[in-house]
Motif scaffolding. Structure first.
Motif, PDB file in Angstrom:
ATOM      1  N   ARG A 174       1.325  -1.297  -0.300  1.00  0.00           N
ATOM      2  CA  ARG A 174      -0.061  -0.014   0.601  1.00  0.00           C
ATOM      3  C   ARG A 174       1.149   1.467  -0.046  1.00  0.00           C
ATOM      4  N   GLY A 175       0.729   2.387  -0.854  1.00  0.00           N
ATOM      5  CA  GLY A 175       0.983   3.410  -0.465  1.00  0.00           C
ATOM      6  C   GLY A 175       2.189   3.287  -1.361  1.00  0.00           C
ATOM      7  N   ASP A 176       1.898   2.588  -2.526  1.00  0.00           N
ATOM      8  CA  ASP A 176       2.863   2.752  -4.230  1.00  0.00           C
ATOM      9  C   ASP A 176       1.873   3.379  -5.263  1.00  0.00           C
ATOM     10  N   VAL A 177       2.606   4.860  -4.905  1.00  0.00           N
ATOM     11  CA  VAL A 177       2.026   5.240  -6.530  1.00  0.00           C
ATOM     12  C   VAL A 177       1.924   4.660  -7.576  1.00  0.00           C
ATOM     13  N   ARG A 182      -1.728   2.754 -12.480  1.00  0.00           N
ATOM     14  CA  ARG A 182      -1.840   1.802 -13.115  1.00  0.00           C
ATOM     15  C   ARG A 182      -2.875   0.368 -12.905  1.00  0.00           C
ATOM     16  N   LEU A 183      -3.766  -0.256 -11.820  1.00  0.00           N
ATOM     17  CA  LEU A 183      -5.155   0.164 -11.637  1.00  0.00           C
ATOM     18  C   LEU A 183      -5.462   1.328 -11.954  1.00  0.00           C
ATOM     19  N   HIS A 184      -5.359   2.297 -11.294  1.00  0.00           N
ATOM     20  CA  HIS A 184      -6.793   3.250 -12.449  1.00  0.00           C
ATOM     21  C   HIS A 184      -6.745   3.231 -13.624  1.00  0.00           C
ATOM     22  N   ASN A 185      -5.917   3.625 -14.217  1.00  0.00           N
ATOM     23  CA  ASN A 185      -6.128   3.647 -16.144  1.00  0.00           C
ATOM     24  C   ASN A 185      -6.139   2.476 -16.064  1.00  0.00           C
ATOM     25  N   ASN A 186      -5.966   0.846 -15.749  1.00  0.00           N
ATOM     26  CA  ASN A 186      -6.416   0.095 -15.924  1.00  0.00           C
ATOM     27  C   ASN A 186      -7.519   0.024 -16.176  1.00  0.00           C
ATOM     28  N   GLU A 187      -8.500   0.372 -14.532  1.00  0.00           N
ATOM     29  CA  GLU A 187      -9.759   0.236 -14.423  1.00  0.00           C
ATOM     30  C   GLU A 187     -10.633   1.575 -15.613  1.00  0.00           C
ATOM     31  N   ALA A 188     -10.308   2.945 -16.214  1.00  0.00           N
ATOM     32  CA  ALA A 188     -10.430   3.730 -16.920  1.00  0.00           C
ATOM     33  C   ALA A 188     -10.914   2.993 -18.354  1.00  0.00           C
ATOM     34  N   GLY A 189      -9.852   1.861 -18.496  1.00  0.00           N
ATOM     35  CA  GLY A 189      -9.832   0.983 -20.221  1.00  0.00           C
ATOM     36  C   GLY A 189     -10.704   0.219 -20.098  1.00  0.00           C
ATOM     37  N   ARG A 190     -11.361  -0.028 -18.814  1.00  0.00           N
ATOM     38  CA  ARG A 190     -12.527  -1.572 -19.015  1.00  0.00           C
ATOM     39  C   ARG A 190     -13.361  -0.190 -19.187  1.00  0.00           C
ATOM     40  N   LEU A 191     -12.834   0.991 -18.062  1.00  0.00           N
ATOM     41  CA  LEU A 191     -15.074   1.166 -17.885  1.00  0.00           C
ATOM     42  C   LEU A 191     -15.721   2.089 -19.086  1.00  0.00           C
ATOM     43  N   ALA A 192     -13.943   2.224 -20.378  1.00  0.00           N
ATOM     44  CA  ALA A 192     -14.627   3.400 -21.525  1.00  0.00           C
ATOM     45  C   ALA A 192     -15.058   2.336 -22.754  1.00  0.00           C
ATOM     46  N   VAL A 193     -15.041   1.269 -22.166  1.00  0.00           N
ATOM     47  CA  VAL A 193     -16.401   0.216 -22.727  1.00  0.00           C
ATOM     48  C   VAL A 193     -17.355  -0.297 -22.452  1.00  0.00           C
ATOM     49  N   THR A 194     -17.356  -0.659 -20.512  1.00  0.00           N
ATOM     50  CA  THR A 194     -17.848  -1.444 -20.573  1.00  0.00           C
ATOM     51  C   THR A 194     -19.855  -0.852 -20.014  1.00  0.00           C
ATOM     52  N   ARG A 195     -18.994   0.935 -19.885  1.00  0.00           N
ATOM     53  CA  ARG A 195     -19.914   1.861 -19.487  1.00  0.00           C
ATOM     54  C   ARG A 195     -20.840   3.044 -20.903  1.00  0.00           C
ATOM     55  N   LYS A 246      -3.425   5.444   0.103  1.00  0.00           N
ATOM     56  CA  LYS A 246      -4.729   4.832  -0.752  1.00  0.00           C
ATOM     57  C   LYS A 246      -5.222   5.016  -1.720  1.00  0.00           C
ATOM     58  N   HIS A 247      -5.692   6.713  -1.297  1.00  0.00           N
ATOM     59  CA  HIS A 247      -6.130   7.315  -2.785  1.00  0.00           C
ATOM     60  C   HIS A 247      -5.103   8.253  -3.378  1.00  0.00           C
ATOM     61  N   LEU A 248      -5.107   8.749  -4.624  1.00  0.00           N
ATOM     62  CA  LEU A 248      -5.035   9.283  -5.527  1.00  0.00           C
ATOM     63  C   LEU A 248      -5.254  10.920  -5.768  1.00  0.00           C
ATOM     64  N   LEU A 249      -4.315  11.990  -5.074  1.00  0.00           N
ATOM     65  CA  LEU A 249      -5.576  13.269  -5.314  1.00  0.00           C
ATOM     66  C   LEU A 249      -4.731  14.115  -6.465  1.00  0.00           C
ATOM     67  N   VAL A 264      -5.398   9.447 -15.417  1.00  0.00           N
ATOM     68  CA  VAL A 264      -4.173  10.041 -14.693  1.00  0.00           C
ATOM     69  C   VAL A 264      -2.726   9.626 -14.467  1.00  0.00           C
ATOM     70  N   TYR A 265      -1.501  10.404 -14.505  1.00  0.00           N
ATOM     71  CA  TYR A 265      -0.367  10.379 -14.646  1.00  0.00           C
ATOM     72  C   TYR A 265       0.477  11.093 -13.142  1.00  0.00           C
ATOM     73  N   SER A 266       1.705  10.553 -13.393  1.00  0.00           N
ATOM     74  CA  SER A 266       2.459  11.609 -11.798  1.00  0.00           C
ATOM     75  C   SER A 266       3.656  12.430 -12.305  1.00  0.00           C
ATOM     76  N   GLN A 267       4.435  12.068 -13.767  1.00  0.00           N
ATOM     77  CA  GLN A 267       5.687  12.320 -14.436  1.00  0.00           C
ATOM     78  C   GLN A 267       5.261  13.357 -15.269  1.00  0.00           C
ATOM     79  N   GLU A 268       6.341  13.827 -15.657  1.00  0.00           N
ATOM     80  CA  GLU A 268       5.477  14.749 -17.252  1.00  0.00           C
ATOM     81  C   GLU A 268       6.459  14.588 -18.175  1.00  0.00           C
ATOM     82  N   SER A 269       6.139  14.411 -19.028  1.00  0.00           N
ATOM     83  CA  SER A 269       6.610  13.575 -20.281  1.00  0.00           C
ATOM     84  C   SER A 269       7.444  14.112 -20.649  1.00  0.00           C
ATOM     85  N   PRO A 270       8.681  13.758 -21.330  1.00  0.00           N
ATOM     86  CA  PRO A 270       9.422  14.604 -22.265  1.00  0.00           C
ATOM     87  C   PRO A 270       9.111  15.119 -23.833  1.00  0.00           C
TER      88      PRO A 270
END
Length: 344
Positions: A174-177, A182-195, A246-249, A264-270
């Motif tokens: 827990r606490g691993d951002v 990655r779990l959040h983005n996985n879920e976002a991908g699934r919801l792009a289909v199911t919703r 436990k959460h992303l802000l 979501v992301y936490s690092q700026e892209s080059p």
């Protein structure tokens, strides 16, 4: 051969990101697309993944198909951008190590691809453990039609995508951002289909009339899923972990908290303008561009202000084709010259 190797690299990195380099050469053959080979090549399977490999190897085959669908969609959506979802191992493996906007899209579209492939296999009868969906008759209609037919069992596809894509990451501390993102983005991908299921109907009646209409639920076309996720990529939110881990802000106090469907992301892209081994950037030198476009894909943006060159390319293609009974198609060869602009 190359595309299969890249797909397996993508697959293994998404599942086991810390061991991708060692696995690349070990699995770089067509055999790795066989589910038994995928399961046998890695010893780092999480419990759910190991159970699926042992009991449902056909599901792993659909996971591989989903990864292929996702990679092709990624390349389509990013075809005009500086990072174009290249299949070069030295690029995509570095991209997926970082929590940047580009990796958020790859994770999301891959999770969506697995939902899509597994659900489609259910509907076409390729998987014995699931069928199409026909138990939604209790949902109200407008009185002009009724539920019937056999819809897509997207719940089963969602379940298998979640079990396989999230299993390894759910074991992280827990606490691993990175895990949260990655779990959040996985879920976002699934919801792009199911919703975003669509209604498909068929008319019944004499002489083509529509006295009775039955409808069922179908998945959105995957191009529409890719378009939706690309929109989420364009509006993705930079996040940090909450104090309890436990959460992303959102990083800024004035930024709206991301929904479950946002990326979501936490690092700026080059900027991906120049070649960089550290970031996995191949640069844009030699990329084809459009000098008339002021947006993405235009020479000004794609070439990063370095300018571009103009060349004439000879194109030969079949033309003036005629059908001759029976059963030949006779074509002439037409030669044309096309102007190509490439980044300097």
């Amino acid at each position: 051969m190359r595309i299969q190797g890249v797909l397996v690299c993508l697959y293994f990195y998404l599942m086991f990101p810390t061991n991708i380099i060692g696995l690349w050469w070990a699995v770089g053959s067509p055999l790795v697309m066989d589910p038994n080979s995928i399961c046998r090549k890695t010893r780092r399977l999480a419990g759910k993944q190991r159970a699926i490999c042992r009991k449902e190897p056909e599901i792993v085959e659909e996971v591989a198909k989903g990864a292929k669908i996702a990679l092709l969609e990624c390349q389509y959506q990013f075809r005009y951008r500086r990072w174009n979802c290249t299949t070069a191992k030295r690029s995509i493996s570095k991209i997926l190590r970082r929590d940047i906007r580009e990796s958020s899209f790859v994770y999301a579209v891959t999770a969506a691809g697995v939902v899509f492939a597994v659900t489609e296999a259910c509907s076409t009868g390729h998987l014995l453990q699931c069928t199409c969906k026909n138990n939604i008759r209790d949902i109200a209609t407008d009185g002009e039609w009724e539920w019937g037919g056999c819809g897509d069992n997207v719940e089963f596809g969602y379940q298998k995508s979640r079990e396989f894509m999230d299993a390894r990451k759910r074991k992280k501390r827990r606490g691993d951002v990175t895990t949260l993102i990655r779990l959040h983005n996985n879920e976002a991908g699934r919801l792009a289909v199911t919703r975003h299921m669509r209604k498909e109907c068929k008319c019944h009646g004499l002489s083509g009339s529509c006295t009775l209409k039955t409808c069922w639920r179908k998945m959105p076309r995957f191009r529409h899923v890719g378009d939706r996720l690309k929109g989420k990529f364009d509006g993705s939110a930079k996040v940090i972990s909450s104090n309890d881990g436990k959460h992303l802000l959102p990083e800024g106090d004035t930024i709206k908290p991301p929904t479950k469907e946002d990326l979501v992301y936490s690092q700026e892209s080059p900027n991906f303008c120049k070649r960089s081994k550290r970031w996995g950037s191949l640069g844009t030198r030699g990329r084809e561009c459009d000098p008339t476009s002021m947006g993405v894909g235009g020479c000004d943006l794609l070439c990063c202000g370095r300018g571009y060159s103009k060349t004439e390319v000879t194109v030969r293609e079949n033309c003036k084709c005629q059908f001759r009974w029976c059963c030949d198609v006779i074509c002439e060869t037409c030669v044309s010259v096309r102007t190509v602009y490439r980044c300097s």
